[in-house]
Design an enzyme around this catalytic site. Structure first.
Site, mmCIF file in Angstrom:
data_model
loop_
_atom_site.group_PDB
_atom_site.id
_atom_site.type_symbol
_atom_site.label_atom_id
_atom_site.label_comp_id
_atom_site.label_asym_id
_atom_site.label_seq_id
_atom_site.Cartn_x
_atom_site.Cartn_y
_atom_site.Cartn_z
ATOM 1 N N ASP A 68 -11.208 -9.557 -1.147
ATOM 2 C CA ASP A 68 -11.277 -8.143 -0.439
ATOM 3 C C ASP A 68 -11.508 -7.290 -1.141
ATOM 4 O O ASP A 68 -12.296 -6.226 -0.859
ATOM 5 C CB ASP A 68 -9.593 -7.868 0.148
ATOM 6 N N GLY A 69 -11.355 -7.145 -2.660
ATOM 7 C CA GLY A 69 -12.022 -6.092 -3.530
ATOM 8 C C GLY A 69 -13.314 -6.070 -3.417
ATOM 9 O O GLY A 69 -14.084 -5.093 -3.408
ATOM 10 N N ASN A 142 -9.579 1.435 2.455
ATOM 11 C CA ASN A 142 -8.216 1.362 2.405
ATOM 12 C C ASN A 142 -7.444 2.423 2.280
ATOM 13 O O ASN A 142 -6.623 2.814 3.306
ATOM 14 C CB ASN A 142 -7.875 0.382 1.370
ATOM 15 N N ASP A 172 5.919 9.305 -7.185
ATOM 16 C CA ASP A 172 5.042 8.656 -8.227
ATOM 17 C C ASP A 172 3.584 8.850 -7.510
ATOM 18 O O ASP A 172 2.768 8.818 -8.418
ATOM 19 C CB ASP A 172 5.332 7.160 -8.109
ATOM 20 N N THR A 183 -2.177 -2.758 5.119
ATOM 21 C CA THR A 183 -1.612 -3.886 4.627
ATOM 22 C C THR A 183 -1.843 -3.913 2.876
ATOM 23 O O THR A 183 -1.853 -4.971 2.160
ATOM 24 C CB THR A 183 -2.087 -5.045 5.194
ATOM 25 N N ALA A 184 -2.242 -2.653 2.372
ATOM 26 C CA ALA A 184 -2.573 -2.903 0.874
ATOM 27 C C ALA A 184 -1.615 -1.906 0.159
ATOM 28 O O ALA A 184 -0.273 -2.094 0.390
ATOM 29 C CB ALA A 184 -4.041 -2.176 0.786
ATOM 30 N N TYR A 185 -2.014 -0.948 -0.597
ATOM 31 C CA TYR A 185 -0.716 -0.148 -1.361
ATOM 32 C C TYR A 185 0.210 0.417 -0.447
ATOM 33 O O TYR A 185 1.301 0.189 -0.842
ATOM 34 C CB TYR A 185 -1.800 0.793 -2.116
ATOM 35 N N SER A 188 2.995 -1.705 0.047
ATOM 36 C CA SER A 188 4.031 -2.233 -0.951
ATOM 37 C C SER A 188 4.847 -0.986 -1.185
ATOM 38 O O SER A 188 5.975 -0.999 -1.820
ATOM 39 C CB SER A 188 3.183 -2.177 -2.266
#
Length: 284
Positions: A68-69, A142, A172, A183-185, A188
Site C-alpha cells: 500500500d505504501g 490517505n 498529539d 483504514t489508515a492512521y 488507529s
C-alpha cells in the site's frame, strides 16, 4: 505501443525481481517503459530512469510493485495526469493492491487489451502557507496530518470549516483523511471506517486534551483550514511522509482534489471481505 510507468518498492528483493522480468517482457513486445530515477538505480536499469515530474507524461498505465505504501507513492506521482494504476501486492494483505506477483503479466495483458475497469478514489488537495505565502501544493490519497514535534507536549491547531472559525484543538495530532485513509492512521485514532469509494473528508484528533474527541465526517465540498497555534511548531506529514515543519501562524488548507486516483480493478472489489480478512472477523 503503450507507455508503462513502473514504480518499485525499495526494500523488497522480490519486487525488484518481478520488475526486471516484467520490464524485459514489456520491452520485448515493443512497449516503452519508464522508471523513477531512484527506483531505476535500485533495480539496475539506469537507462530507463526519468525524473519524478516526467513519469506520468504520456503514460498509459502505471505499475506499482510493493504494498500500500508503494501504491500511495505511485498515485502521488501519476494522479494529476489521470494515469490508471495497477497495484501488485508484495506485502501483507493490502487495501489498495489488486494483483498478486504471479499475476502481473496476465494483468498487464488485460490492461493493454482494455479489459479492466477503473475504481475512482477521492484525493485531498492541500495548500501550505508559511508566513502568509503559499509555498507548496500537495495531494494525498490517505491523509494530511499536523502533529506535535516535541515529546511530552501537545500541538495547538486552530480549525476553520468552510472559512468560518470552528474550534482550537490541543492534541498529539490532527488528521484530515479521505475515505480511503479511514483504514489508515485515522483508524488507529478510533475514527470510523468509511467505504473507500465514498466522498467525504474526515477530521480526526489524535489523543486530544479536550472533551470533544470525535471524528467529524464532512461533505466532500468542505474546506478545512488548519492553523498552527502558539507556542509550538507542528510537523506536516502527507501519506506517511514527513514534508516540513510549520511554525505558529502557518496554515494548511485541505479540500477534495479536482481529480481522482484511478485504481485498476478486474472485477467487483469486495471491501467488506477485505475488512474481514484484515481484522480476522469470523462468520457467525
Amino acid at each position: 505501443m503503450a507507455v508503462v510507468a513502473v514504480v518499485v518498492h525499495h526494500d523488497r528483493p522480490r519486487a525488484a525481481e518481478v520488475a526486471a522480468t516484467t520490464i524485459d517482457w514489456l520491452r520485448g513486445l515493443g512497449h516503452d517503459v519508464r522508471v523513477p530515477t531512484e527506483d531505476a538505480d535500485r533495480i539496475g536499469r539506469p537507462e530507463l530512469a526519468v525524473d519524478d515530474r516526467d513519469l506520468a507524461a504520456g503514460a498509459d498505465v502505471a505499475l506499482s510493485l510493493g504494498g500500500d505504501g508503494t501504491m500511495l507513492r505511485t498515485v502521488s506521482l501519476v494522479a494529476r495526469s489521470d494515469v490508471p494504476v495497477v497495484g501488485v501486492n508484495f506485502g501483507h494483505l493490502g487495501y489498495l493492491t489488486d494483483v498478486e506477483p504471479d499475476g502481473v503479466q496476465a494483468a498487464l495483458e488485460r490492461v493493454l487489451a482494455g479489459d479492466f475497469r477503473v475504481e475512482h478514489r477521492m484525493l485531498l488537495a492541500a495548500t501550505v502557507r508559511q508566513a502568509g505565502e503559499p509555498v507548496r501544493e500537495v495531494v494525498a490519497l490517505n491523509e494530511v496530518v499536523l502533529e506535535k514535534t516535541t515529546s511530552g507536549h501537545t500541538v495547538r491547531i486552530d480549525v476553520e470549516l468552510d472559512r468560518a472559525r470552528f474550534t482550537p484543538y490541543a492534541a498529539d495530532a490532527l488528521i484530515v483523511a479521505t475515505p480511503t485513509g479511514s483504514t489508515a492512521y485515522a483508524f488507529s485514532a478510533r475514527g470510523p471506517i468509511v467505504d473507500p469509494t465514498h466522498r467525504a473528508l474526515l477530521l480526526t484528533p489524535v489523543s486530544p486534551h479536550m472533551l470533544f474527541d470525535r471524528t467529524l465526517v464532512l461533505d466532500d465540498d468542505a474546506v478545512v483550514g488548519l492553523t498552527v497555534g502558539e507556542p509550538r511548531s507542528a510537523a506536516l506529514v502527507v501519506d506517511g511522509h514527513s514534508l516540513c515543519e510549520l511554525a505558529p501562524g502557518d496554515t494548511v488548507t485541505c479540500r477534495a482534489a479536482g481529480h481522482t486516483a484511478r485504481l485498476v480493478v478486474f472485477g467487483p472489489r469486495d471491501f467488506h471481505a477485505i475488512l474481514k480478512a484484515k481484522f480476522g472477523l469470523a462468520d457467525r
